[in-house]
Motif scaffolding. Structure first.
Motif, PDB file in Angstrom:
ATOM      1  N   ALA A 347     -11.591 -35.419 -90.493  1.00 42.57           N
ATOM      2  CA  ALA A 347     -11.581 -34.124 -90.488  1.00 42.57           C
ATOM      3  C   ALA A 347     -11.130 -33.538 -89.383  1.00 42.57           C
ATOM      4  CB  ALA A 347     -12.893 -33.655 -90.737  1.00 42.57           C
ATOM      5  N   VAL A 348     -11.558 -34.020 -88.065  1.00 44.28           N
ATOM      6  CA  VAL A 348     -10.945 -33.337 -86.998  1.00 44.28           C
ATOM      7  C   VAL A 348      -9.603 -33.190 -86.934  1.00 44.28           C
ATOM      8  CG1 VAL A 348     -10.889 -33.484 -84.511  1.00 44.28           C
ATOM      9  CG2 VAL A 348     -12.985 -33.517 -85.722  1.00 44.28           C
ATOM     10  N   SER A 469     -23.271 -30.508 -91.393  1.00 46.12           N
ATOM     11  CA  SER A 469     -23.145 -29.726 -90.390  1.00 46.12           C
ATOM     12  C   SER A 469     -22.116 -29.752 -89.495  1.00 46.12           C
ATOM     13  CB  SER A 469     -24.545 -29.421 -89.393  1.00 46.12           C
ATOM     14  OG  SER A 469     -25.556 -29.206 -90.207  1.00 46.12           O
ATOM     15  N   PRO A 470     -21.487 -30.966 -88.914  1.00 43.88           N
ATOM     16  CA  PRO A 470     -20.540 -31.166 -87.964  1.00 43.88           C
ATOM     17  C   PRO A 470     -19.178 -30.703 -88.953  1.00 43.88           C
ATOM     18  CG  PRO A 470     -22.031 -33.002 -87.605  1.00 43.88           C
ATOM     19  CD  PRO A 470     -22.536 -32.220 -88.923  1.00 43.88           C
ATOM     20  N   PHE A 471     -19.162 -31.014 -90.102  1.00 52.48           N
ATOM     21  CA  PHE A 471     -17.969 -30.956 -90.969  1.00 52.48           C
ATOM     22  C   PHE A 471     -17.952 -29.341 -91.158  1.00 52.48           C
ATOM     23  CE2 PHE A 471     -19.402 -35.005 -91.733  1.00 52.48           C
ATOM     24  CZ  PHE A 471     -18.198 -35.839 -91.836  1.00 52.48           C
ATOM     25  N   MET A 472     -18.796 -28.693 -91.298  1.00 53.50           N
ATOM     26  CA  MET A 472     -18.564 -27.001 -91.556  1.00 53.50           C
ATOM     27  C   MET A 472     -18.234 -26.687 -90.143  1.00 53.50           C
ATOM     28  SD  MET A 472     -19.320 -26.511 -94.610  1.00 53.50           S
ATOM     29  CE  MET A 472     -19.460 -24.926 -94.451  1.00 53.50           C
ATOM     30  N   GLY A 473     -18.598 -27.113 -89.163  1.00 57.08           N
ATOM     31  CA  GLY A 473     -18.124 -26.757 -87.582  1.00 57.08           C
ATOM     32  C   GLY A 473     -16.572 -26.910 -87.645  1.00 57.08           C
ATOM     33  N   VAL A 474     -16.162 -28.144 -88.091  1.00 58.04           N
ATOM     34  CA  VAL A 474     -14.780 -28.476 -87.916  1.00 58.04           C
ATOM     35  C   VAL A 474     -13.916 -27.290 -88.980  1.00 58.04           C
ATOM     36  CG1 VAL A 474     -13.059 -30.116 -88.423  1.00 58.04           C
ATOM     37  CG2 VAL A 474     -14.886 -30.808 -87.581  1.00 58.04           C
ATOM     38  N   ILE A 475     -14.389 -26.860 -89.998  1.00 54.13           N
ATOM     39  CA  ILE A 475     -13.793 -26.009 -90.857  1.00 54.13           C
ATOM     40  C   ILE A 475     -13.620 -24.715 -90.188  1.00 54.13           C
ATOM     41  CG2 ILE A 475     -14.178 -24.790 -93.206  1.00 54.13           C
ATOM     42  CD1 ILE A 475     -15.152 -27.395 -94.178  1.00 54.13           C
ATOM     43  N   TYR A 476     -14.780 -24.294 -89.635  1.00 53.00           N
ATOM     44  CA  TYR A 476     -14.757 -23.342 -88.774  1.00 53.00           C
ATOM     45  C   TYR A 476     -13.664 -23.073 -87.744  1.00 53.00           C
ATOM     46  CZ  TYR A 476     -16.308 -19.171 -85.913  1.00 53.00           C
ATOM     47  OH  TYR A 476     -16.536 -18.144 -84.995  1.00 53.00           O
ATOM     48  N   ALA A 477     -13.862 -24.136 -86.957  1.00 54.55           N
ATOM     49  CA  ALA A 477     -12.759 -24.140 -86.019  1.00 54.55           C
ATOM     50  C   ALA A 477     -11.274 -24.093 -86.486  1.00 54.55           C
ATOM     51  CB  ALA A 477     -12.975 -25.580 -85.322  1.00 54.55           C
ATOM     52  N   GLY A 478     -10.901 -24.767 -87.680  1.00 51.62           N
ATOM     53  CA  GLY A 478      -9.653 -24.861 -88.331  1.00 51.62           C
ATOM     54  C   GLY A 478      -9.406 -23.294 -88.825  1.00 51.62           C
ATOM     55  N   GLY A 510      -2.906 -21.881 -81.323  1.00 57.61           N
ATOM     56  CA  GLY A 510      -3.982 -22.481 -82.278  1.00 57.61           C
ATOM     57  C   GLY A 510      -4.806 -23.743 -81.789  1.00 57.61           C
ATOM     58  N   GLY A 511      -4.065 -24.729 -81.064  1.00 56.70           N
ATOM     59  CA  GLY A 511      -4.659 -25.895 -80.841  1.00 56.70           C
ATOM     60  C   GLY A 511      -5.629 -25.526 -79.503  1.00 56.70           C
ATOM     61  N   THR A 512      -5.333 -24.686 -78.767  1.00 57.21           N
ATOM     62  CA  THR A 512      -6.400 -24.622 -77.568  1.00 57.21           C
ATOM     63  C   THR A 512      -7.611 -23.559 -78.159  1.00 57.21           C
ATOM     64  OG1 THR A 512      -4.374 -23.984 -76.098  1.00 57.21           O
ATOM     65  CG2 THR A 512      -7.010 -23.077 -75.515  1.00 57.21           C
ATOM     66  N   VAL A 513      -7.383 -22.871 -79.183  1.00 57.67           N
ATOM     67  CA  VAL A 513      -8.450 -22.237 -79.981  1.00 57.67           C
ATOM     68  C   VAL A 513      -9.570 -23.114 -80.578  1.00 57.67           C
ATOM     69  CG1 VAL A 513      -9.290 -20.600 -81.722  1.00 57.67           C
ATOM     70  CG2 VAL A 513      -7.698 -20.007 -79.780  1.00 57.67           C
ATOM     71  N   TYR A 514      -8.612 -24.087 -81.288  1.00 62.62           N
ATOM     72  CA  TYR A 514      -9.509 -25.293 -82.161  1.00 62.62           C
ATOM     73  C   TYR A 514     -10.085 -26.074 -81.142  1.00 62.62           C
ATOM     74  CZ  TYR A 514     -10.149 -29.077 -85.063  1.00 62.62           C
ATOM     75  OH  TYR A 514     -10.708 -30.072 -85.909  1.00 62.62           O
ATOM     76  N   ILE A 515      -9.619 -26.416 -80.051  1.00 63.05           N
ATOM     77  CA  ILE A 515     -10.393 -27.515 -79.311  1.00 63.05           C
ATOM     78  C   ILE A 515     -11.703 -26.810 -78.679  1.00 63.05           C
ATOM     79  CG2 ILE A 515     -10.113 -28.754 -77.258  1.00 63.05           C
ATOM     80  CD1 ILE A 515      -7.253 -29.214 -77.876  1.00 63.05           C
ATOM     81  N   LEU A 516     -11.544 -25.835 -78.377  1.00 68.27           N
ATOM     82  CA  LEU A 516     -12.639 -24.994 -77.642  1.00 68.27           C
ATOM     83  C   LEU A 516     -13.896 -24.755 -78.910  1.00 68.27           C
ATOM     84  CD1 LEU A 516     -10.944 -22.393 -75.205  1.00 68.27           C
ATOM     85  CD2 LEU A 516     -12.073 -24.531 -74.593  1.00 68.27           C
ATOM     86  N   THR A 517     -13.095 -23.967 -79.956  1.00 71.84           N
ATOM     87  CA  THR A 517     -14.246 -24.005 -80.892  1.00 71.84           C
ATOM     88  C   THR A 517     -15.080 -25.093 -81.345  1.00 71.84           C
ATOM     89  OG1 THR A 517     -12.633 -21.810 -81.428  1.00 71.84           O
ATOM     90  CG2 THR A 517     -14.504 -22.708 -83.082  1.00 71.84           C
ATOM     91  N   ALA A 518     -14.058 -26.049 -81.864  1.00 69.86           N
ATOM     92  CA  ALA A 518     -14.693 -27.424 -82.259  1.00 69.86           C
ATOM     93  C   ALA A 518     -15.423 -27.834 -81.437  1.00 69.86           C
ATOM     94  CB  ALA A 518     -13.471 -28.297 -82.667  1.00 69.86           C
TER      95      ALA A 518
END
Length: 527
Positions: A347-348, A469-478, A510-518
């Motif tokens: 998923a990540v 829960s971790p998967f929902m976090g990945v979706i939010y970060a996406g 996008g990658g920077t925001v994703y890594i920090l958020t995820a």
């Protein structure tokens, strides 16, 4: 022998898959630019017959051999692992030879009666030997994967990709540059693009031969001694267990590849019958337009769609040995940990890739296929509609491997049959009104159903608990990743920045925001 951990083994396979996909891109993208939509229709027609036969005879082999080898090693029976390899080579080489002969014999009737394109028969015939070579390679890869040694699989994939690029493109280019002299050898073929497609696809056959040669050379210079119990199973029992695992997996893969046949039949058939709003580009007749649209969809949209799943598929290979070991030894905690690792890692990787492709679909495809503007325009919305399905498929791959590892090899078959039925119904319902976009949307619906049913089947069979829960976090970060990429594209358009620069800037943002958020969200969910 020192075993590789799940993470290390998966990373080795993923890096090799990335390298193989880079080689694949260097092969497929120039090939598409050379052949165009109609030429890629011939190429895709060959794959549409080849892949089901290949899936039935080859796909389950690696998993079956890997599982029996891992099981033998977990029980302290290394000599039995060697016998598994020898038996598998005999059984599946015969199956591969039968598959190659079947593909060759079906080349012309399939081309005529399936897609009404006898010009594609040469391409189908050229790819037929790859089934035989693929079976041998699958046995060798499965043996080493069962020993938790992923390097041979990784290196053979790279060797395979390199041969395909250099051999396939050179042959295709030679035909294109010497079309008049080459055409004299094929009096029954009137379209040089059909011969060029056959030459290009011959590179796929040569690449599978290259992988066989790689393992032959490796075994000449590698003599590993594995000490332990000399007890071995009978050849008949090994054959029975190999087939009981390989056949359901192979049939599941066959069903999976039927989706390509469904796309070919329904896209060409429905557009021919119901028509389309897409105007035929220059050089394409109205009769060729359905083939042009299908060739564009299969050669461009599906190619881009498959980039990420082919990488995350390696997580399934890495998980199979590890899950088998935990299951056989009754290590429930290790089983749960490895399962969550495989699914979350998939998923990540998949979620930000899907978000980026949704936002950057026009820029990515125009960059990859600069000479195919007409084909790209057909595929932009189709690619966007398939991106959620790509995420579902990426997470489904490890689930299939884990079901196989816990002794449920028939489950993926049942699930894929359901998914194929959904795909067929979706295509027939959506293509008449949406055109090729309908085929794309039905792909997402199909893989969504497959993921939901696969997850339920694994949890029920294994008894493990998987927190969402971790998967929902990945979706939010996406979503944050996609938002950042969209804002970057909008800003770039304001300042008249285009092309690869937009892709690079958007990927960085996008990658920077994703890594920090995820990182923040997953860490919070885990705690």
């Amino acid at each position: 022998m020192k075993k590789q951990t799940f993470i290390k083994g998966s990373l080795i396979l993923m890096f090799s898959a990335v390298a193989a996909k880079i080689f694949g891109a260097f092969f497929k993208i120039p090939l598409t630019n050379i052949l165009g939509g109609v030429g890629m229709s011939y190429f895709s027609c060959a794959y549409s017959l080849f892949m089901p036969v290949y899936a039935l005879t080859v796909t389950g082999v690696s998993s079956a051999v890997a599982r029996m080898t891992a099981q033998s090693m977990a029980l302290g029976m290394p000599e039995n692992a060697r016998k598994v390899r020898r038996t598998a080579l005999m059984v599946f080489s015969a199956a591969g030879l039968a598959g190659s002969i079947l593909t060759f014999l079906l080349a012309r009737p399939f081309s005529i009666y399936s897609v009404n394109s006898p010009q594609a028969a040469a391409a189908v015939a050229m790819i037929s030997p790859a089934v035989f070579f693929g079976c041998i390679t699958a046995v060798e890869r499965g043996y080493y994967e069962g020993l938790s040694n992923m390097y041979p699989t990784a290196l053979s994939q790279v060797a395979e990709g390199a041969v395909k690029v250099f051999g396939g493109l050179w042959l295709c280019g030679y035909v294109t540059e010497h079309s008049e002299s080459v055409m004299r050898f094929f009096p029954s073929i009137t379209d040089v693009r059909a011969i060029a497609a056959a030459a290009g696809i011959l590179g796929v056959t040569l690449s599978s031969l290259g992988a066989v040669i790689f393992f032959a050379v490796m075994r000449l210079f590698s003599r590993q001694e594995i000490f332990g119990d000399k007890t071995v199973m009978s050849g008949r029992r090994i054959t029975r267990e190999l087939l009981s695992t390989a056949l359901p997996i192979g049939v599941s893969a066959l069903v999976t590849n039927l989706t390509a046949l469904i796309d070919m039949w329904t896209v060409i058939g429905c557009i021919s019958y119901f028509g389309t709003s897409i105007a035929a580009p220059a050089g394409v007749s109205p009769e060729e337009l359905p083939h042009f649209i299908y060739g564009s969809f299969a050669g461009i949209a599906i190619t881009v769609f498959n980039l990420v799943p082919s990488v995350t598929n390696m997580l399934g290979k890495g998980a199979l040995t590890c899950i088998t070991d935990h299951w056989e030894s009754g290590n429930r905690k290790g089983l749960e940990k490895s399962a969550v690792q495989a699914l979350l890692t998939s998923a990540v990787i998949a979620v930000p890739a899907a978000a980026g492709m949704i936002v950057l679909a026009p820029e990515i495809m125009r960059f990859l296929f600069p000479r195919q503007s007409d084909e790209v325009e057909i595929c932009i919305n189709a690619l966007r509609l398939m991106m959620p399905g790509m995420v579902f498929l990426c997470i489904s791959f490890p689930l299939f491997s884990m079901l196989q590892a816990i002794g449920k090899p028939a489950q993926p078959l049942k699930i894929m049959l359901l998914g194929t039925a959904v795909k067929l119904a979706g295509n027939l319902a959506l293509i008449p009104s949406m055109g090729v976009d309908g085929a794309a949307l039905s792909t997402t619906i199909c893989y969504g159903v497959i993921l939901a049913v696969s997850l339920y089947a694994f949890v029920k069979a294994s008894g493990v608990h998987i927190s969402l829960s971790p998967f929902m976090g990945v979706i939010y970060a996406g979503l944050m990743c996609g938002g950042a990429a969209y804002l970057t594209v909008s800003a770039a358009e304001t300042y008249l920045v285009s092309g690869f620069t937009v892709i690079l800037l958007s990927a960085l943002a996008g990658g920077t925001v994703y890594i920090l958020t995820a990182f923040t969200v997953i860490k919070k969910a885990a705690s």
